[in-house]
Design a protein around this motif. Structure first.
Motif, short mmCIF file in Angstrom:
data_model
loop_
_atom_site.label_atom_id
_atom_site.label_comp_id
_atom_site.label_asym_id
_atom_site.label_seq_id
_atom_site.Cartn_x
_atom_site.Cartn_y
_atom_site.Cartn_z
N PHE A 98 0.82 -7.96 9.09
CA PHE A 98 1.55 -8.71 7.80
C PHE A 98 1.00 -8.06 6.77
O PHE A 98 -0.34 -7.90 6.39
CB PHE A 98 1.62 -10.13 7.84
N SER A 99 1.67 -7.52 5.91
CA SER A 99 1.33 -6.85 4.44
C SER A 99 2.11 -6.94 3.51
O SER A 99 3.29 -7.33 3.61
CB SER A 99 1.13 -5.28 4.92
N ILE A 100 1.63 -7.21 2.27
CA ILE A 100 2.22 -7.16 0.88
C ILE A 100 2.00 -5.83 0.24
O ILE A 100 0.89 -5.37 -0.02
CB ILE A 100 1.75 -8.19 0.14
N LYS A 101 3.00 -4.89 -0.15
CA LYS A 101 2.96 -3.61 -0.72
C LYS A 101 3.40 -3.75 -2.15
O LYS A 101 4.59 -4.57 -2.34
CB LYS A 101 3.42 -2.75 0.26
N LEU A 102 2.78 -3.14 -3.01
CA LEU A 102 3.58 -2.98 -4.42
C LEU A 102 3.70 -1.38 -4.86
O LEU A 102 2.70 -0.51 -4.24
CB LEU A 102 2.70 -3.60 -5.53
N SER A 103 4.65 -1.27 -5.59
CA SER A 103 4.94 0.07 -6.17
C SER A 103 4.98 0.42 -7.49
O SER A 103 5.73 -0.55 -7.92
CB SER A 103 6.10 0.64 -5.29
N ASP A 104 4.71 1.26 -7.92
CA ASP A 104 5.25 1.53 -9.56
C ASP A 104 6.53 2.28 -9.52
O ASP A 104 6.72 2.68 -11.01
CB ASP A 104 4.10 2.35 -10.17
N GLY A 105 7.10 2.62 -8.66
CA GLY A 105 8.33 3.42 -8.32
C GLY A 105 8.08 4.81 -7.99
O GLY A 105 9.11 5.36 -7.58
N SER A 106 6.90 5.05 -7.58
CA SER A 106 6.71 6.45 -7.03
C SER A 106 5.67 6.22 -5.76
O SER A 106 5.70 6.92 -4.84
CB SER A 106 6.25 7.28 -8.00
N ILE A 107 4.62 5.29 -6.17
CA ILE A 107 3.52 5.05 -5.17
C ILE A 107 3.37 3.81 -4.58
O ILE A 107 3.42 2.96 -5.58
CB ILE A 107 1.99 5.80 -5.79
N TRP A 108 3.34 3.75 -3.39
CA TRP A 108 3.09 2.39 -2.72
C TRP A 108 1.42 2.06 -2.30
O TRP A 108 1.04 2.86 -1.85
CB TRP A 108 3.82 2.27 -1.42
N LYS A 109 1.08 0.90 -2.62
CA LYS A 109 -0.25 0.52 -2.30
C LYS A 109 -0.19 -0.71 -1.70
O LYS A 109 0.66 -1.83 -2.11
CB LYS A 109 -1.17 0.47 -3.55
N THR A 110 -1.01 -1.03 -0.51
CA THR A 110 -0.97 -2.35 0.00
C THR A 110 -1.85 -3.36 -0.80
O THR A 110 -3.19 -2.93 -0.97
CB THR A 110 -1.72 -1.85 1.54
N ALA A 111 -1.51 -4.23 -1.11
CA ALA A 111 -2.23 -5.22 -1.98
C ALA A 111 -2.92 -6.48 -1.01
O ALA A 111 -4.17 -6.91 -1.27
CB ALA A 111 -1.49 -5.96 -2.79
N LEU A 112 -2.28 -6.56 0.19
CA LEU A 112 -2.87 -7.57 1.19
C LEU A 112 -2.48 -7.14 2.46
O LEU A 112 -1.50 -6.72 2.88
CB LEU A 112 -2.23 -9.07 0.71
#
Length: 342
Positions: free
Chosen positions: A185-199
């Motif tokens: 299970f993951s939570i990912k965030l993006s600024d509109g171009s790059i995705w990063k896994t926060a959790l």
């Protein structure tokens, strides 16, 4: 024999009746209004200039020419209002509402959906398509319990597939949570171009935060001897996560440690001296603000450490301020700085 039909109440042509064409035409007018019944709207007062053949459902509290005709259908035909009494099961298209309704319980009702139905696509105030076979446009959606609880299930075919909730801004993905490409299970965030896994939570339940700033830094080599009043820094990472970086070089060697984001940090400093004539080592923020201080005595090998929690801002840098005289041991596990966003 009755003088009209049972359901539509159209008059019969009776034996020995004079002017049979009048009765016949009256039945035709009723059929003209009722076959493929179309009603403009439901209202209480007749319109001022109705079009020929236009029908209306007469609402409660009818006035004017429609007084005492509530519940009936008024059809404007040949310059007069003809009234038809609807029965349960009659269906009509209401043109002002673009709705098909059925007459039931002494009123015009929306036709209910079936208890069971299968759809290839369903749009609720939205347009469904091949990918989004269920599309809903609404201020909110409610999923209520039937019994003690309620579950929303998102299933995928295989471990390498995705089962997730995607949150967008103007149709561009900004956050995603679920099983994205594996069974963690993951939570990912993006600024509109790059995705990063926060959790990230493994199937075994182990929790990691890959973007949480965490670093342990040391200085390469075997030893260094800063002079009184100099500032020194670090050169290498033993742990490097979340964007902690090395900045400009310092006069006493090594580089500044640059804080990546605002927040509360757990900061730990350890110094190990090979020899000393008495020294003070201070961890400084932006070269001036002391936050941790270690004091050594004259003599041989010794070490001191200190830990604290501090509010730091993105772009702040950390250096070591030196007073007195000592030779410090370099390398991992010796003179080190650790920082962790908490």
């Amino acid at each position: 024999m009755a003088d009209s039909t049972t359901n539509l109440k159209m008059p019969f042509i009776l034996p020995s009746q004079a002017q049979k064409h009048v009765t016949h035409n009256e039945a035709l007018l009723a059929l003209d209004a009722l076959v493929h019944l179309t009603i403009a709207e439901e209202r209480a007062a007749p319109p001022e200039s109705p079009a020929d053949g236009r029908c209306y459902a007469i609402a409660t509290g009818a006035t004017g020419a429609w007084a005492d005709q509530a519940g009936k259908i008024a059809a404007w035909q040949d310059g007069v209002w003809n009234y038809l009494h609807p029965k349960t099961g009659w269906r009509a298209w209401f043109t002002e509402e673009d709705r098909l309704k059925v007459y039931a319980d002494a009123g015009w009702q929306e036709i209910p959906l079936p208890d069971r139905a299968d759809f290839t696509e369903l749009g609720i105030n939205a347009t469904a398509d091949e990918s989004n076979r269920l599309a809903v446009s609404s201020p909110a959606s409610l999923f209520n319990h039937a019994g003690q609880g309620h579950q929303i299930k998102v299933n995928k075919a295989a471990s390498g597939d995705t089962a997730s909730l995607l949150f967008q801004t103007n149709w561009s993905g900004r956050a995603e949570m679920g099983l994205a490409g594996d069974d963690a299970f993951s939570i990912k965030l993006s600024d509109g171009s790059i995705w990063k896994t926060a959790l990230h939570i493994s199937p075994a339940g182990h929790v990691t935060r890959p973007q949480q700033p965490a670093a342990r830094l040391f200085r390469s080599g075997f030893s260094f001897t800063p002079t009184d009043g100099q500032q020194s820094g670090f050169t290498d990472f033993a742990v490097d996560q979340g964007g902690v970086t090395l900045g400009a070089s310092t006069a006493g060697g090594g580089n500044r440690v640059v804080v990546p984001v605002d927040g509360l940090y757990l900061v730990s400093l350890q110094v190990r001296a090979a020899s000393s004539f008495g020294y003070t080592t201070t961890l400084l923020v932006n070269g001036t603000q002391p936050i941790l201080t270690l004091v050594g005595t004259s003599g041989g090998s010794q070490s001191q450490s200190s830990t604290g929690i501090f509010a730091l801002s993105a772009g702040d840098f950390l250096t070591l301020g030196h007073a007195g005289s000592a030779t410090f041991e370099a390398g991992a596990g010796k003179t080190e700085l650790s920082i962790l966003l908490i």
